[in-house]
Design an enzyme around this catalytic site. Structure first.
Site, short mmCIF file in Angstrom:
data_model
loop_
_atom_site.label_atom_id
_atom_site.label_comp_id
_atom_site.label_asym_id
_atom_site.label_seq_id
_atom_site.Cartn_x
_atom_site.Cartn_y
_atom_site.Cartn_z
N SER A 20 0.86 -1.42 0.00
CA SER A 20 -0.08 0.08 -0.06
C SER A 20 1.17 1.41 0.11
O SER A 20 0.24 2.14 0.33
CB SER A 20 -0.66 0.18 1.07
OG SER A 20 -0.23 -0.33 2.41
N SER A 145 -7.06 -10.37 -11.00
CA SER A 145 -6.62 -9.45 -12.33
C SER A 145 -7.81 -10.32 -13.46
O SER A 145 -7.90 -10.47 -13.32
CB SER A 145 -4.73 -10.34 -12.59
OG SER A 145 -5.03 -10.10 -14.50
N TYR A 158 1.93 -15.38 -13.84
CA TYR A 158 1.27 -14.53 -13.31
C TYR A 158 -0.61 -14.67 -13.28
O TYR A 158 -1.69 -14.60 -12.30
CB TYR A 158 1.23 -12.97 -13.18
CG TYR A 158 0.30 -11.76 -13.24
CD1 TYR A 158 0.79 -11.49 -11.69
CD2 TYR A 158 -0.66 -11.61 -13.55
CE1 TYR A 158 0.31 -10.07 -11.27
CE2 TYR A 158 -0.96 -9.99 -13.19
CZ TYR A 158 -1.23 -9.87 -11.71
OH TYR A 158 -1.88 -8.43 -11.46
N LYS A 162 -3.68 -15.61 -9.83
CA LYS A 162 -4.99 -15.02 -10.05
C LYS A 162 -5.94 -15.95 -9.55
O LYS A 162 -6.78 -15.76 -8.55
CB LYS A 162 -5.16 -13.69 -11.08
CG LYS A 162 -3.76 -12.45 -10.99
CD LYS A 162 -3.52 -11.77 -9.10
CE LYS A 162 -2.29 -11.18 -8.84
NZ LYS A 162 -3.02 -10.33 -7.80
#
Length: 252
Positions: A20, A145, A158, A162
């Site tokens: 964050s 995603s 990736y 996800k």
């Protein structure tokens, strides 16, 4: 009688948002803080961006602090859990991504992406779930995603992480819905963040990608914040097990 806007307030709640210091994670963390939640910001290591984000939050009168830890290292993840303490809201935002096709990936990169993107999520949920169960209240959001729907050959590993993460979240939604804990997945599309800067700064590539987005624009990190706030608040208490694309229609 309470206003509908009161149901979006998060006063008295403690939140932890991984990754964050910038981008989507920062936008979500700021939104939770502005709604009244205490925010614990996270970065993989101390740095200027994390410090600047914390200072920005404090100027907005957000009650906050920061923690650091490498999510690819299970020992550091456990240390994070101890450092953070009990929370009400967990946002699993941090991830790693490398553009590579199937013939190009190696096991080291494969394992790193799964450790960070999926393995750390298992450990963090395990660590914070007991406190949520005791309170009979909790919110867990993961960031997936658009590649879950529209696979990119250059993001094979990736995308697989996800999809696995979303499956974990939906499994937990079934298991813990009766305990007042919701689990939801937000799936961003093409967002103009640091991660995508190299691709989007190429005029030719950028134009080709834009053709695939019905909304006709790239998303901003702040486009994720409103939905995250809904899912973390009482206003979204009957939403669990959802997998929601915020992609300008790219998932279609």
């Amino acid at each position: 009688m309470k206003s509908i806007w009161d149901s979006f307030r998060l006063d008295g709640k403690r939140s932890f948002v991984t990754g964050s210091s910038r981008g989507i994670g920062k936008a979500i963390a700021m939104a939770l803080g502005e709604a009244g939640a205490e925010v614990i910001f996270h970065g993989s290591q101390p740095g200027e961006k994390l410090a600047a984000t914390l200072e920005e939050a404090k100027k907005k009168k957000i009650q906050c602090r920061s923690v650091t830890g490498d999510l690819s290292d299970p020992e550091q993840v456990q240390h994070l859990i101890s450092s953070v303490g009990e929370i009400d809201i967990l946002v699993l935002n941090a991830s790693v991504q490398k553009y590579q096709r199937v013939p190009e990936f190696n096991m080291k990169e494969f394992e790193t992406e799964f450790r960070v993107n999926v393995g750390s999520a298992f450990l963090l949920i395990q660590g914070f779930l007991p406190g949520m169960l005791q309170k009979k209240w909790g919110r867990v959001i993961s960031l997936g995603s658009v590649n879950q729907w529209k696979q990119s050959p250059r993001l094979a590993v990736y995308a697989a992480t996800k999809s696995a993460l979303c499956n974990l979240i939906q499994n937990c939604a079934r298991e813990y819905g009766k305990d007042g804990i919701t689990f939801n997945n937000i799936a961003p599309g093409v967002i103009a963040t640091d991660r995508n800067q190299a691709v989007l700064s190429d005029p030719q590539q950028s134009a080709e990608i834009l053709k695939l987005i019905p909304a006709g624009r790239f998303g901003q990190a702040e486009d994720m914040a409103g939905l995250a706030l809904l899912l973390c608040s009482e206003a979204g208490s009957y939403l669990t097990g959802s997998d929601i694309p915020v992609a300008g229609g790219r998932q279609l």
